[in-house]
Each structure stands twice: as structure tokens, then as C-alpha cells.
Design a protein around this motif. Structure first.
Motif, PDB file in Angstrom:
ATOM      1  N   VAL A 555       0.887  -1.166   0.000  1.00 40.89           N
ATOM      2  CA  VAL A 555       0.000   0.000   0.000  1.00 40.89           C
ATOM      3  C   VAL A 555       0.918   1.208   0.000  1.00 40.89           C
ATOM      4  CG1 VAL A 555      -1.632   1.314   1.423  1.00 40.89           C
ATOM      5  CG2 VAL A 555      -1.928  -1.161   1.166  1.00 40.89           C
ATOM      6  N   GLU A 556       0.583   2.234  -0.780  1.00 38.00           N
ATOM      7  CA  GLU A 556       1.450   3.419  -0.845  1.00 38.00           C
ATOM      8  C   GLU A 556       0.684   4.674  -0.439  1.00 38.00           C
ATOM      9  OE1 GLU A 556       3.350   3.932  -4.653  1.00 38.00           O
ATOM     10  OE2 GLU A 556       4.430   2.012  -4.525  1.00 38.00           O
ATOM     11  N   THR A 557       1.330   5.529   0.366  1.00 36.91           N
ATOM     12  CA  THR A 557       0.794   6.860   0.627  1.00 36.91           C
ATOM     13  C   THR A 557       1.837   7.881   0.205  1.00 36.91           C
ATOM     14  OG1 THR A 557       0.161   8.463   2.320  1.00 36.91           O
ATOM     15  CG2 THR A 557       1.371   6.538   3.106  1.00 36.91           C
ATOM     16  N   ARG A 558       1.489   8.669  -0.825  1.00 37.08           N
ATOM     17  CA  ARG A 558       2.476   9.567  -1.440  1.00 37.08           C
ATOM     18  C   ARG A 558       2.061  11.029  -1.430  1.00 37.08           C
ATOM     19  NH1 ARG A 558       2.782   7.632  -7.176  1.00 37.08           N
ATOM     20  NH2 ARG A 558       0.556   7.296  -6.833  1.00 37.08           N
ATOM     21  N   TYR A 559       0.748  11.286  -1.418  1.00 34.42           N
ATOM     22  CA  TYR A 559       0.280  12.661  -1.582  1.00 34.42           C
ATOM     23  C   TYR A 559      -0.705  13.043  -0.470  1.00 34.42           C
ATOM     24  CZ  TYR A 559       2.194  11.790  -6.223  1.00 34.42           C
ATOM     25  OH  TYR A 559       3.024  11.470  -7.262  1.00 34.42           O
ATOM     26  N   THR A 560      -0.991  14.354  -0.387  1.00 37.21           N
ATOM     27  CA  THR A 560      -1.891  14.858   0.656  1.00 37.21           C
ATOM     28  C   THR A 560      -3.263  14.174   0.589  1.00 37.21           C
ATOM     29  OG1 THR A 560      -0.747  16.961   0.627  1.00 37.21           O
ATOM     30  CG2 THR A 560      -2.956  16.966   1.569  1.00 37.21           C
ATOM     31  N   ALA A 561      -3.765  13.977  -0.636  1.00 28.43           N
ATOM     32  CA  ALA A 561      -5.092  13.357  -0.754  1.00 28.43           C
ATOM     33  C   ALA A 561      -5.062  11.898  -0.277  1.00 28.43           C
ATOM     34  CB  ALA A 561      -5.592  13.437  -2.196  1.00 28.43           C
ATOM     35  N   ASP A 562      -3.896  11.246  -0.400  1.00 32.00           N
ATOM     36  CA  ASP A 562      -3.756   9.882   0.139  1.00 32.00           C
ATOM     37  C   ASP A 562      -3.876   9.912   1.663  1.00 32.00           C
ATOM     38  OD1 ASP A 562      -3.191   9.086  -2.457  1.00 32.00           O
ATOM     39  OD2 ASP A 562      -1.025   8.907  -2.132  1.00 32.00           O
ATOM     40  N   VAL A 563      -3.235  10.943   2.262  1.00 38.43           N
ATOM     41  CA  VAL A 563      -3.254  11.067   3.721  1.00 38.43           C
ATOM     42  C   VAL A 563      -4.689  11.297   4.201  1.00 38.43           C
ATOM     43  CG1 VAL A 563      -2.360  12.346   5.710  1.00 38.43           C
ATOM     44  CG2 VAL A 563      -0.905  12.012   3.684  1.00 38.43           C
ATOM     45  N   LYS A 564      -5.400  12.186   3.509  1.00 39.30           N
ATOM     46  CA  LYS A 564      -6.796  12.465   3.893  1.00 39.30           C
ATOM     47  C   LYS A 564      -7.653  11.196   3.783  1.00 39.30           C
ATOM     48  CE  LYS A 564      -6.852  17.383   2.778  1.00 39.30           C
ATOM     49  NZ  LYS A 564      -7.130  18.361   1.709  1.00 39.30           N
ATOM     50  N   LEU A 566      -6.526   8.048   4.040  1.00 32.79           N
ATOM     51  CA  LEU A 566      -6.139   7.048   5.044  1.00 32.79           C
ATOM     52  C   LEU A 566      -6.508   7.477   6.466  1.00 32.79           C
ATOM     53  CD1 LEU A 566      -2.669   6.023   3.583  1.00 32.79           C
ATOM     54  CD2 LEU A 566      -4.624   4.488   3.914  1.00 32.79           C
ATOM     55  N   VAL A 567      -6.347   8.787   6.757  1.00 30.90           N
ATOM     56  CA  VAL A 567      -6.571   9.248   8.131  1.00 30.90           C
ATOM     57  C   VAL A 567      -8.041   9.597   8.372  1.00 30.90           C
ATOM     58  CG1 VAL A 567      -5.949  11.020   9.832  1.00 30.90           C
ATOM     59  CG2 VAL A 567      -4.190  10.048   8.340  1.00 30.90           C
ATOM     60  N   ASN A 568      -8.655  10.261   7.388  1.00 34.47           N
ATOM     61  CA  ASN A 568     -10.033  10.731   7.597  1.00 34.47           C
ATOM     62  C   ASN A 568     -11.071   9.937   6.802  1.00 34.47           C
ATOM     63  OD1 ASN A 568      -8.825  12.825   9.075  1.00 34.47           O
ATOM     64  ND2 ASN A 568      -8.574  14.055   7.222  1.00 34.47           N
ATOM     65  N   GLY A 569     -10.604   9.007   5.976  1.00 33.84           N
ATOM     66  CA  GLY A 569     -11.551   8.228   5.170  1.00 33.84           C
ATOM     67  C   GLY A 569     -12.174   9.035   4.040  1.00 33.84           C
ATOM     68  N   LYS A 570     -11.538  10.156   3.646  1.00 30.85           N
ATOM     69  CA  LYS A 570     -12.129  10.997   2.600  1.00 30.85           C
ATOM     70  C   LYS A 570     -11.819  10.419   1.207  1.00 30.85           C
ATOM     71  CE  LYS A 570     -12.249  15.865   1.073  1.00 30.85           C
ATOM     72  NZ  LYS A 570     -12.205  15.579  -0.335  1.00 30.85           N
ATOM     73  N   THR A 571     -12.838  10.015   0.496  1.00 33.44           N
ATOM     74  CA  THR A 571     -12.635   9.472  -0.850  1.00 33.44           C
ATOM     75  C   THR A 571     -12.285  10.611  -1.803  1.00 33.44           C
ATOM     76  OG1 THR A 571     -14.257   7.786  -0.352  1.00 33.44           O
ATOM     77  CG2 THR A 571     -13.681   8.065  -2.669  1.00 33.44           C
ATOM     78  N   PRO A 572     -11.222  10.479  -2.581  1.00 32.47           N
ATOM     79  CA  PRO A 572     -10.796  11.576  -3.449  1.00 32.47           C
ATOM     80  C   PRO A 572     -11.706  11.729  -4.666  1.00 32.47           C
ATOM     81  CG  PRO A 572      -9.401   9.676  -3.790  1.00 32.47           C
ATOM     82  CD  PRO A 572     -10.352   9.301  -2.697  1.00 32.47           C
ATOM     83  N   ASP A 573     -11.668  12.889  -5.265  1.00 29.55           N
ATOM     84  CA  ASP A 573     -12.319  13.076  -6.566  1.00 29.55           C
ATOM     85  C   ASP A 573     -11.251  13.530  -7.565  1.00 29.55           C
ATOM     86  OD1 ASP A 573     -11.865  15.806  -6.140  1.00 29.55           O
ATOM     87  OD2 ASP A 573     -13.810  16.040  -5.162  1.00 29.55           O
ATOM     88  N   MET A 589      -9.886   3.305  -5.928  1.00 28.82           N
ATOM     89  CA  MET A 589     -10.177   3.816  -4.583  1.00 28.82           C
ATOM     90  C   MET A 589     -11.682   3.955  -4.352  1.00 28.82           C
ATOM     91  SD  MET A 589      -7.087   6.598  -4.335  1.00 28.82           S
ATOM     92  CE  MET A 589      -7.419   7.215  -2.699  1.00 28.82           C
ATOM     93  N   LYS A 590     -12.434   4.140  -5.436  1.00 35.12           N
ATOM     94  CA  LYS A 590     -13.891   4.285  -5.286  1.00 35.12           C
ATOM     95  C   LYS A 590     -14.612   2.937  -5.330  1.00 35.12           C
ATOM     96  CE  LYS A 590     -14.452   8.986  -6.974  1.00 35.12           C
ATOM     97  NZ  LYS A 590     -14.823   9.841  -8.102  1.00 35.12           N
ATOM     98  N   SER A 591     -13.871   1.886  -5.746  1.00 31.96           N
ATOM     99  CA  SER A 591     -14.538   0.594  -5.957  1.00 31.96           C
ATOM    100  C   SER A 591     -14.892  -0.110  -4.648  1.00 31.96           C
ATOM    101  CB  SER A 591     -13.675  -0.305  -6.843  1.00 31.96           C
ATOM    102  OG  SER A 591     -12.523  -0.721  -6.131  1.00 31.96           O
ATOM    103  N   LEU A 592     -14.223   0.253  -3.571  1.00 27.76           N
ATOM    104  CA  LEU A 592     -14.605  -0.234  -2.246  1.00 27.76           C
ATOM    105  C   LEU A 592     -14.078   0.765  -1.219  1.00 27.76           C
ATOM    106  CD1 LEU A 592     -12.433  -3.363  -1.238  1.00 27.76           C
ATOM    107  CD2 LEU A 592     -11.732  -1.640  -2.856  1.00 27.76           C
ATOM    108  N   THR A 593     -14.578   0.709  -0.010  1.00 25.20           N
ATOM    109  CA  THR A 593     -14.115   1.690   0.977  1.00 25.20           C
ATOM    110  C   THR A 593     -12.767   1.250   1.537  1.00 25.20           C
ATOM    111  OG1 THR A 593     -15.076   0.582   2.880  1.00 25.20           O
ATOM    112  CG2 THR A 593     -16.508   2.138   1.672  1.00 25.20           C
ATOM    113  N   MET A 594     -12.084   2.207   2.158  1.00 23.33           N
ATOM    114  CA  MET A 594     -10.791   1.887   2.763  1.00 23.33           C
ATOM    115  C   MET A 594     -10.963   0.802   3.832  1.00 23.33           C
ATOM    116  SD  MET A 594      -8.508   2.953   5.440  1.00 23.33           S
ATOM    117  CE  MET A 594      -9.015   4.584   5.947  1.00 23.33           C
ATOM    118  N   GLU A 595     -12.068   0.903   4.588  1.00 21.57           N
ATOM    119  CA  GLU A 595     -12.312  -0.090   5.644  1.00 21.57           C
ATOM    120  C   GLU A 595     -12.514  -1.482   5.038  1.00 21.57           C
ATOM    121  OE1 GLU A 595     -11.996   0.524   8.781  1.00 21.57           O
ATOM    122  OE2 GLU A 595     -11.796   2.699   8.603  1.00 21.57           O
TER     123      GLU A 595
END
Ligand SMILES: [Zn+2]
Length: 698
Positions: A555-564, A566-573, A589-595
């Protein structure tokens, strides 16, 4: 450049046994015959009817390019050298020339090329030297296979780009491909064509692992190919390695085994510590980006540990962890006061390890940022020069609203560079990390370096010194800390000897058209790598794929939207990654939730741990001896002692699937799924799910 015709002081002579009416020479392997006829054509044919046919022409068998060493733009190509003498002995065909004078070049040539039957294959080798003068050998094309007829339109081509590619015939292969070895695009120096129950292996058996380019070109409008091997030399004398043409019976596995058996006679693959073998995969985290954006100060490594645990991953790779952030100010990797300073980094690494999580620190094995004092004051010693005497430049543009950082390539042929890299491993160890990743050493082909300041001759590649550097560092660090590891991104048969754990990249590391991870994994089942997943979650498909081929998860976290996310569960657009150049796959990322993703990975990795005897410590055997019949299902096996675990994956995402499986020499024991401990093997497989079937030797 126009080819030069040579004026020669030699005459053409043929000696030897005339075995047949028109054959001047004949030799054999167990399955094929090589014949030289009186028209100077060489034909390699399978003994079985309708088998492989490979044609070569004596006057096109090689091409030598010379270069003026005082003016590297002045070249001569010696082609169609028809004035060689031909000599035969029972097991060897020899073409040679002595004191060959070239019309307009102040040098003479001695050259010899031989073909012999050895190790049940046809081996092409040779040597050449030029008398003193300003001309040296730039490169050699040899052997040139003028026509390869192996099967028809569905002939399978096994091509070692990344973990591997598999092409069904010319329509998928395209008109031309090259393997630039050793690199991420040419991970092994061989390929194979396979039709029904026979095939042909073409390989370079080079104990020096020199840079080589193997090319295969489709002959227009046919199912046949031309192949040639090009070697860069830049020397006045050269002895070739063995170039191998081996017709064989059976499947591609025979070709892989043949290469592996040669490899084992000459090299040893690194053996990794147990913690790597049992690792579940890694969370790659860029702490600070190239534009200075800090996403994870050192104290937040605790949060990264929470995320890693959520996904059941046991290692974290810290990228962009130093003052410059990711891809900036290399090779200065000082702990960043802005992110908390050295003590906070050390403390955070220690806390992660107390939770059972390993920490790897990033360094780049090739890049020097030209804005650094290192470039200004150590550049001349360390940087790679092209044949135009200019530095080799490179760019990694991460953001579209920031001027790109300008890098040059360092050469591992520089002792100072090797020491710089060694110091970074010592620093990583003193910071408490469990290993260091040297980016790009496993990826980039060994470019020719024309610096006069390095340990190699100008014009030579740096692959030998890459391996030497990793070897020296790994040996030293293991005496200080036996569980410390060396990683790189990408693999090839050279770095494989000294790398404990690989960060996967390219063909075969994720599901894709023509991807064939079996090729490298079957040849080197001991090889330990992550899959490649540049997303802050894993889809079920990508997770199941990794399990099937025995790849560690990522799993990779590289950008601010990735952090949001992973930390807040905010799905990006679509706007979330507006300023970056290689965003994650938003559709995934939209095909299933992070959880949901984390929950699935958790159960899948528990399943891998439970059946670690196969899935972590077993030997990957691809599909050898396993037959599966059923729509959308695929099976791969792992052996351990007298047991075999076969993973079956129903790739259909919406429908249950049934299958029939049979194995050669094994009997059924039990079936297991991640959600239940034991299942009935007759039950249909649920959509996009896996089952492990255990067999025992009869
Ligand atoms: Zn160099």
C-alpha cells in the motif's frame, strides 16, 4: 552509417568432412541438428517433423562496429565479412581471420567465431583483437539469427521484461522488442519461443554479466522472426561469452530450468533473513514531497504504524524522510529538523519496532541533485559522462506547479560514490532502521560511462560495480546487524545476488495484459518482492493476484489526498490530485471503501500466515504438473517437502465458478479459504476469491 565493404587479402577455403552431398558440416544435440551447406547457409532444425527451424547465413553471422577512440563520433561498421576461413572439426565449426587489413583504417583484425554442440545446445562464441592504433571495437552483433521458424501464429513468446511477459504470436508481440540486460526491462538474458510441445531457448551465458541487448524482430507478414545479440565493447580486444541457441522438447519450464542450472554454476542468489521471508508486505510512505510539503512529521510514524496494522502489513518504507523530501537534494539524506529532527526520528523508529513493525529508509543509488554542494564539489569524481563528454542528466517531475529538479546520474564505478552510499547504510543502521533501499540500482540498465575518473575503462557499463557496491555494503552491515537488509526497486539477475528484498516495479508486478509473473518467479522461486500498487489501499483483485504468485503486499501513501483518505476516510475526486503527475487509481479507490479494503487484506494476510509453509516458505512452481479446467479460474502451486499447496483464484468479480483440478503425482488432502478454515473442494468458488488446496505426494 553506410556499411563498408572490405578489401581483403585472404582467400576463402573450406576444409573438413563432407558428410552429405551438399552439407559441408553437421552436428547434433539430442533434439536438433545443425548443418552448414555449400551455399554457406547454416540451418538448425528439430529432429522431429514440423519442429523448429533456425536459419543463419555465414556472411551475416556477425557485424563489428569500430570507433575511433580519439573521436567517438567516427565509426566504421564491418558487415558481411565473407573472407573468413571456415574450419570444421567433429564438434566445432570455426570461422577465423588473421591479420585482416582494412582499406582505410590503420589497424589489422584477428577474429574467430565458433559454433559448437555443448550441454545439449548450440553455443556461439568468439574472440577478436585489433592491432594497436586509434581504432577500437565499439560493439559486436553476434550471432544474427536470420530466420526463426518456431510454430505458427499462436506460438508463445516468453519474454523477461520485469517479472515476465507472455505474448501469443506476432500480433501480441508487435514488430520488434529488445531486452536490455541486466535491467528492469531485461531481467534475465534469455527468452524462449514455445509451440505445442517444443521450443527454442536463446540466451547469453555471461559470467561477467556485461550489458547486452537481445533483439527480436518479426519478419513482416509472417510468424517468423529475426533475432540478434548486440554487445557494447569499447576495447581493442574482446572474448565473447557463450551465446546459446537451444531447441528443446516440452514447455517453457524447460527453458527456465536450463538458464537456472547455468546460473547456479556461476552465481548464488542472496538468502534473506527470516523476517523478510515471513514479512506480510509494506506500507510505502512519502513523508515529505519534492515540493516541500510535509505530510508525516516523524512523530506521525506512530500513525503510519496504525495504518500498517490496519492493513496487516509488517514493514514501513520511509521515503522523502530527509531534508530535501522525495527526489530533491540527493545524496544529502540528513534527518530534517522541520519534521522533528534526528532524535524524534530515532524514537519513532524504536516505537514502531516495539510494535513489531520493521522500518526501511530510502536512498537513491543513482541520482545527484545538481543544486547540491555534492554535485559542485564531488560531481567530477562521481558523475557519469556520456560519449559526448557531458553529464548524463535525468528528471523526476512530481508536481506540475514546481520547476523540475535537475539530476545527473552517479556512476557506481566511482569509489567515492560507493563510499557515499555505504555511509548512508551506516547512518540508517545508527538511526535504528532495519534496512536501506537503494532506488534504481535494480532498474536502470548499466549505461555506458565515459568518465576517465572511474574504476572502469571509458565506454564500459557500471553493472559490475553496482553489484560490488551492494555486496560490500551488505557484508559490512550484516556483521554489524545480521538482520539488517539491503533493498532496491526492480530486479535482475545481477543484483539478485545481493538484494534481500525487492520493491516490485513494472511488468508482472500487478495484473495486466501479457503480464506473466511466472517467468522470473519460477526461475528464481527464492526471490522475495512486493507487488506494485501505487494506491493507498488494495483492491481484492490486486491482493488475490499477489497471493497467487507469492508476492508481498503493498500500500502506498504519497500525496496529501492519500493522507486524507487514510486518516479521515475521505474518498478523493478528480480534483484531489490536480497538482501531481502520477496519482493513484481513483477508480480503484472508489470501488470499495478503505475499511473494506483493510478488512479483506487483514483476512487474506492471516490466511497467508496460517499457510506460510506454502505461501511464504514454499517453492513457487507456477502451473507445472497442475491442470485446472474451468472458466475464469487460474491455479498456481507451491511445494514444501512432499506437500503441495495450490492456490485457485476465481477471477470473475460477480459470479461463482466451478472447476476441476488434477495434479501429477499428488493426492488430495484438504481445501481451505480465508473466511473458513476447511471447505469442501466441490463447492463453487465465490466471486473474486481464493482457495488453497493441499496435496500430498502419492
Ligand atoms: Zn563511470
Amino acid at each position: 552509417m553506410k556499411n563498408q565493404t572490405l578489401f581483403l587479402f585472404l582467400f576463402f577455403i573450406v576444409t573438413g568432412i563432407h558428410s552429405q552431398s551438399t552439407d559441408k558440416f553437421r552436428m547434433e544435440t539430442s533434439v536438433a541438428t545443425l548443418v552448414l551447406n555449400d551455399k554457406d547457409k547454416i540451418l538448425i532444425t528439430s529432429k522431429e517433423e514440423n519442429g523448429a527451424k533456425i536459419g543463419l547465413r555465414v556472411n551475416e553471422l556477425w557485424g563489428i562496429t569500430l570507433v575511433n577512440k580519439h573521436n567517438l563520433r567516427q565509426e566504421r561498421t564491418l558487415d558481411e565479412i565473407s573472407a573468413f576461413r571456415t574450419e570444421t572439426s567433429p564438434k566445432k565449426l570455426r570461422f577465423y581471420a588473421k591479420d585482416l587489413y582494412l582499406d582505410d583504417i590503420s589497424t589489422t583484425v584477428n577474429a574467430e567465431f565458433t559454433i559448437e554442440a555443448k550441454n545439449d545446445a548450440f553455443l556461439f562464441s568468439g574472440n577478436m583483437s585489433f592491432s594497436a592504433g586509434e581504432w577500437i571495437i565499439k560493439s559486436l552483433d553476434y550471432p544474427r539469427l536470420s530466420k526463426m521458424e518456431v510454430g505458427k501464429e499462436n506460438t508463445k513468446i516468453y519474454w523477461p521484461d520485469g517479472l515476465g511477459r507472455l505474448f501469443n504470436g506476432p500480433s501480441e508481440f508487435g514488430s520488434k522488442r529488445s531486452l536490455n540486460t541486466p535491467s528492469h526491462w531485461g531481467t534475465m538474458p534469455w527468452f524462449s519461443l514455445n509451440a505445442e510441445d517444443y521450443g527454442v531457448y536463446i540466451g547469453v551465458h555471461d559470467t561477467l554479466q556485461h550489458t547486452t541487448n537481445i533483439t527480436m524482430t518479426q519478419i513482416d507478414g509472417t510468424n517468423d522472426y529475426i533475432s540478434s545479440i548486440n554487445t557494447n565493447i569499447y576495447d581493442a580486444a574482446y572474448t565473447t561469452p557463450e551465446f546459446v541457441v537451444k531447441p528443446y522438447k516440452g514447455t517453457w519450464h524447460q527453458a527456465a530450468k536450463y538458464y537456472r542450472s547455468w546460473y547456479d554454476e556461476n552465481f548464488k542468489i542472496a538468502s534473506s533473513p527470516d523476517w523478510v521471508i515471513n514479512d506480510t508486505g509494506w506500507l510505502l510512505a512519502i513523508l515529505k514531497q519534492q515540493n516541500g510539503n510535509v505530510m508525516w512529521p516523524y512523530r506521525d510514524i506512530d500513525k503510519l504504524c496504525d495504518i500498517a496494522e490496519k492493513f496487516n502489513l509488517t514493514t514501513i518504507g520511509l521515503f522523502g524522510w530527509a531534508i530535501g523530501g522525495h527526489d530533491y537534494l540527493y545524496p544529502n539524506y540528513l534527518p530534517d529538523p522541520l519534521m522533528g529532527g534526528e532524535k524524534e526520528l530515532k524514537d519513532a523508529i524504536k516505537r514502531a519496532q516495539d510494535r513489531g513493525i520493521k522500518i526501511i529508509l530510502y536512498a537513491n543509488g543513482k541520482l545527484i541533485d545538481t543544486s547540491t554542494d555534492y554535485y559542485r564539489y564531488r560531481g567530477m569524481e562521481t558523475m557519469m559522462f556520456g560519449n559526448d563528454k557531458k553529464p548524463r542528466m535525468d528528471f523526476y517531475v512530481k508536481h506540475n506547479n514546481k520547476s523540475p529538479v535537475i539530476f545527473c546520474w552517479a556512476c557506481t564505478g566511482s569509489e567515492y560514490w560507493r563510499t557515499t552510499m555505504h555511509d548512508l547504510a551506516l547512518q540508517a543502521n545508527s538511526l535504528g532502521a532495519d534496512g536501506i533501499l537503494y532506488d534504481q540500482l535494480g532498474i536502470l540498465p548499466p549505461e555506458l560511462c565515459f568518465s576517465p575518473n572511474h574504476d572502469h575503462n571509458p565506454g564500459h557499463g557500471d553493472s559490475k560495480y553496482r553489484l560490488q557496491m551492494i555486496k560490500e555494503i551488505r557484508k559490512d552491515l550484516k556483521t554489524r546487524n545480521s538482520s539488517f537488509i539491503i533493498m532496491t526497486e526492480g530486479s535482475n539477475t545481477s543484483v539478485l545476488q545481493e538484494i534481500d528484498y525487492t520493491h516490485g516495479i513494472g511488468a508482472g508486478y500487478a495484473p495486466e495484459l501479457n503480464g506473466f509473473p511466472d517467468l522470473y518467479r519460477y526461475t528464481f522461486p527464492e526471490y522475495i518482492t512486493t507487488q506494485r500498487n501505487p494506491n493507498p489501499m488494495l483492491t481484492k483483485t490486486d491482493a488475490n493476484f499477489a497471493l497467487l504468485y507469492g508476492l508481498k503486499h503493498e500500500v502506498e501513501t504519497r500525496y496529501t489526498a492519500d493522507v486524507k483518505y487514510l486518516v479521515n476516510g475521505k474518498t478523493p475526486d478528480a480534483d484531489s490530485y490536480w497538482d501531481v503527475n502520477s496519482p493513484p487509481d481513483i477508480n480503484k479507490m472508489k470501488s470499495l471503501t478503505m475499511e473494506e479494503s483493510a478488512k479483506y487484506m487483514h483476512s487474506l494476510i492471516n490466511f497467508e500466515n496460517k499457510h506460510g509453509n506454502f505461501l511464504k516458505r514454499g517453492k513457487f512452481i507456477s502451473d507445472e504438473g497442475i491442470t485446472i479446467i474451468g472458466k475464469d479460474v487460474i491455479a498456481r502451486g507451491f511445494t514444501n517437502g512432499d506437500e503441495m499447496g495450490v492456490v485457485v483464484w476465481n477471477k470473475n468479480e460477480t459470479q461463482n465458478r466451478s472447476y476441476e483440478i488434477s495434479t501429477t503425482g499428488y493426492k488430495y488432502v484438504s481445501s481451505h479459504e480465508p473466511s473458513e478454515s476447511i471447505v469442501n473442494n466441490n463447492l463453487k468458488l465465490k466471486p473474486n476469491s481464493v482457495r488453497l488446496i493441499v496435496f500430498k505426494k502419492k
